[in-house]
Design an enzyme around this catalytic site. Structure first.
Site, PDB file in Angstrom:
ATOM      1  N   ASP A 170      45.663  47.355  52.186  1.00 21.09           N
ATOM      2  CA  ASP A 170      46.266  47.779  53.320  1.00 21.09           C
ATOM      3  C   ASP A 170      45.481  49.196  53.585  1.00 21.09           C
ATOM      4  OD1 ASP A 170      47.884  45.864  54.241  1.00 21.09           O
ATOM      5  OD2 ASP A 170      49.734  47.278  54.950  1.00 21.09           O
ATOM      6  N   ASP A 199      48.322  43.914  46.880  1.00 20.78           N
ATOM      7  CA  ASP A 199      48.559  44.087  48.102  1.00 20.78           C
ATOM      8  C   ASP A 199      48.634  45.532  48.836  1.00 20.78           C
ATOM      9  OD1 ASP A 199      50.434  43.265  50.578  1.00 20.78           O
ATOM     10  OD2 ASP A 199      52.074  44.468  49.464  1.00 20.78           O
ATOM     11  N   LYS A 218      47.673  50.503  35.763  1.00 21.64           N
ATOM     12  CA  LYS A 218      48.486  51.498  35.519  1.00 21.64           C
ATOM     13  C   LYS A 218      49.033  51.428  34.115  1.00 21.64           C
ATOM     14  CE  LYS A 218      50.852  55.214  36.864  1.00 21.64           C
ATOM     15  NZ  LYS A 218      50.362  56.529  37.332  1.00 21.64           N
ATOM     16  N   TYR A 240      55.370  39.067  42.483  1.00 20.93           N
ATOM     17  CA  TYR A 240      55.519  38.240  43.313  1.00 20.93           C
ATOM     18  C   TYR A 240      56.171  36.899  42.973  1.00 20.93           C
ATOM     19  CZ  TYR A 240      53.163  40.765  47.190  1.00 20.93           C
ATOM     20  OH  TYR A 240      53.040  41.769  48.070  1.00 20.93           O
ATOM     21  N   ASP A 268      46.885  54.663  41.340  1.00 24.71           N
ATOM     22  CA  ASP A 268      47.223  56.151  42.270  1.00 24.71           C
ATOM     23  C   ASP A 268      45.805  56.664  42.295  1.00 24.71           C
ATOM     24  OD1 ASP A 268      47.095  56.354  39.593  1.00 24.71           O
ATOM     25  OD2 ASP A 268      48.672  57.972  39.645  1.00 24.71           O
TER      26      ASP A 268
END
Ligand code: IPM
Ligand code: MN
Length: 367
Positions: free
Chosen positions: A257, A253, A196, A144, A229
């Site tokens: 969701d 982010d 990750k 970001y 994941d």
């Protein structure tokens, strides 16, 4: 001014209703906060700002540095939504939302994922006991930061670079906050790092090392690690495994969701952009929903919950708890659905129902 010790319980709040359905949901949040202040005995001194798409279209201004500095004088900020159909995507998001998050050093984005009673979840065999965790999203760094460049822009051999910046200081303060929060929350006392490390061998190596170092100071907190994941997979299959998840800005982010969907949708998902030492900003995490604007159909519960989170951060825990109880009462007993237009009543009526439930629950607590 930070106000945890604000004895007179008078809080200066900047209100930015913003675009689309933002003003409608903020009106309901303020209705509930007004009832809370009457009953709980604190005072809110509200100042409204018209920052957002309409003002930008009229004046070309999104949020000037001076205006942002002005926001530092408040105890907290309540934001409705940013995003306007006539404004190119990115301008308001970067110039307003991200500018405040970065400019006021709101380095934590706290996003509870909690399924309230009576709320439909797409996870068939899961209920409120299974879906109750909090995501601590780093909010000032990572992808970001807007660092990067084009090489050979527009040509066949074009390359676009986008930097993920992770500083030891930024990562450590986020992880430390997450450990403290897990301890204070005192539920399952488990903190999961979501990363990750198998691919992001620089950025998430730093996250991994920092996580393990800080963990040594919190022997009472169980630690766990999941790749992003796999985190998505477990959030769907075994959400009850999570208590608190800490992760970087981009992954946070994305997984929030998914989190919003399993807790009943964007109509209920709230978040806080926190500067634990400064001024924090609270918002419903859904967007401005232009197609529902002005129809009294949007769900205001996320904005109402954001108001509750704001009161909690201002030290008004009891009021915050009563707001959450009232929201749970309404989801359990009154609403048909949490989706826009399907609630069984309108935006303003949902606000009224929460006020009614708040008055009831606050009385019970006081007796
Ligand atoms: C959110 C939003 C923002 C983000 C956008 C609007 C810039 O998706 O608050 O999650 O990516 O952080
Ligand atoms: Mn998002």
């Amino acid at each position: 001014m930070k106000n945890k010790n604000n004895k007179n319980r008078n809080y200066k709040v900047a209100v930015i209703p913003g675009d689309g359905t933002g003003p409608e949901v903020i009106a309901e949040a303020l209705k509930v906060l007004d009832a809370a202040s009457r009953i709980s005995g604190f005072k809110l001194d509200l100042t409204r700002f018209d920052y957002g798409g309409e003002r930008y279209l009229k004046t070309g201004k999104v949020l000037t540095d001076k205006e942002m500095a002005g926001l530092k004088k408040f105890d907290a900020i309540l934001l409705g939504a940013v995003g306007h159909p006539d404004v190119k995507p990115g301008i308001l998001e970067k110039g307003l939302l991200l500018k405040v998050r970065f400019g006021l050093e709101q380095y934590i984005n706290l996003r509870p994922v909690k399924l309230y009673p009576g709320v439909w979840t797409p996870l068939r065999d899961k209920g409120p006991n299974d879906i109750d965790f909090v995501v601590v999203r780093e909010n000032n760094e990572g992808l970001y930061v807007g660092e990067g460049k084009f090489i050979n822009k527009g040509k066949k051999n074009e390359v676009a670079l986008q930097v993920s910046r992770n500083t030891r200081k930024g990562v450590e303060r986020c992880i430390r906050y997450a450990f403290e929060f897990t301890r204070k929350r005192n539920k399952r006392k488990k903190l999961t790092l979501c990363g990750k490390t198998n691919v992001l061998t620089y950025a998430h190596d730093l996250w991994w090392r920092t996580f393990n170092e800080v963990a040594k100071e919190y022997p009472d907190i169980k630690t766990d690690y999941a790749h992003v994941d796999a985190t998505c997979m477990w959030m769907v299959k075994n959400p009850e495994w999570f208590d608190v998840i800490v992760t970087d800005n981009m992954f946070g982010d994305i997984i929030t969701d998914l989190g919003a969907m399993i807790q009943g949708g964007m109509g209920i998902a709230a978040g806080g952009n926190l500067n634990p030492e400064g001024v924090s900003m609270f918002e419903p995490i859904g967007g401005s929903a232009p197609k529902y604007t002005g129809q009294n159909v949007i769900n205001p519960l996320a904005a109402i919950c954001a108001g509750g989170m704001m009161m909690s951060s201002l030290g008004e825990e009891k009021a915050a708890q009563n707001i959450e109880n009232a929201v749970m009462d309404v989801t359990k007993n009154k609403l048909k659905s949490l989706s826009a237009g399907k609630m069984g009543c309108g935006t303003r009526e949902v606000g009224d129902l929460v006020v009614e439930a708040f008055e009831k629950s606050a009385q019970k607590v006081e007796v």
